[in-house]
Design a protein around this motif. Structure first.
Motif, PDB file in Angstrom:
ATOM      1  N   ALA A  43       9.620  35.776  19.836  1.00 50.76           N
ATOM      2  CA  ALA A  43      10.090  34.433  19.512  1.00 50.76           C
ATOM      3  C   ALA A  43       9.983  33.517  20.728  1.00 50.76           C
ATOM      4  N   THR A  44      10.285  34.044  21.913  1.00 51.34           N
ATOM      5  CA  THR A  44      10.179  33.242  23.136  1.00 51.34           C
ATOM      6  C   THR A  44       8.731  32.853  23.404  1.00 51.34           C
ATOM      7  N   VAL A  45       7.835  33.827  23.318  1.00 50.15           N
ATOM      8  CA  VAL A  45       6.414  33.553  23.567  1.00 50.15           C
ATOM      9  C   VAL A  45       5.878  32.558  22.545  1.00 50.15           C
ATOM     10  N   ALA A  46       6.228  32.747  21.283  1.00 46.41           N
ATOM     11  CA  ALA A  46       5.752  31.825  20.246  1.00 46.41           C
ATOM     12  C   ALA A  46       6.281  30.413  20.485  1.00 46.41           C
ATOM     13  N   GLY A  47       7.539  30.285  20.858  1.00 44.26           N
ATOM     14  CA  GLY A  47       8.111  28.971  21.116  1.00 44.26           C
ATOM     15  C   GLY A  47       7.456  28.279  22.294  1.00 44.26           C
ATOM     16  N   VAL A  48       7.201  29.029  23.357  1.00 40.34           N
ATOM     17  CA  VAL A  48       6.566  28.440  24.531  1.00 40.34           C
ATOM     18  C   VAL A  48       5.124  28.067  24.229  1.00 40.34           C
ATOM     19  N   LEU A  49       4.404  28.924  23.519  1.00 46.46           N
ATOM     20  CA  LEU A  49       3.012  28.618  23.187  1.00 46.46           C
ATOM     21  C   LEU A  49       2.905  27.388  22.275  1.00 46.46           C
ATOM     22  N   ARG A  50       3.867  27.202  21.396  1.00 45.18           N
ATOM     23  CA  ARG A  50       3.851  26.021  20.529  1.00 45.18           C
ATOM     24  C   ARG A  50       4.107  24.740  21.318  1.00 45.18           C
ATOM     25  N   LEU A  51       4.723  24.845  22.486  1.00 44.43           N
ATOM     26  CA  LEU A  51       4.969  23.668  23.304  1.00 44.43           C
ATOM     27  C   LEU A  51       3.748  23.247  24.117  1.00 44.43           C
ATOM     28  N   LEU A  52       2.819  24.167  24.334  1.00 42.06           N
ATOM     29  CA  LEU A  52       1.634  23.856  25.126  1.00 42.06           C
ATOM     30  C   LEU A  52       0.726  22.906  24.359  1.00 42.06           C
ATOM     31  N   PRO A  53       0.079  21.993  25.074  1.00 46.17           N
ATOM     32  CA  PRO A  53      -0.853  21.074  24.374  1.00 46.17           C
ATOM     33  C   PRO A  53      -2.067  21.837  23.875  1.00 46.17           C
TER      34      PRO A  53
END
Length: 56
Positions: A43-53
């Motif tokens: 969940a952490t990795v998915a959330g951070v990756l979704r924030l990347l442009p």
């Protein structure tokens, strides 16, 4: 709605981290602790990756 999904994923990650810690402190089976921790990491990795442009 652009930032809603990453925010929800990171909130979920926080809840899962708390759940992992609680399971660990209560002496739950190692498998349950590991699965909960793995879900928190995902969940952490998915959330951070979704924030990347996006590229392109």
């Amino acid at each position: 709605m652009g930032a809603a999904l990453p925010t929800l994923l990171l909130i979920l990650a926080g809840v899962l981290v708390g759940g992992t810690w609680s399971l660990y402190r209560q002496g739950a089976p190692k498998v349950a602790v590991f699965v909960t921790a793995a879900l928190a990491v995902l969940a952490t990795v998915a959330g951070v990756l979704r924030l990347l442009p996006e590229n392109g």
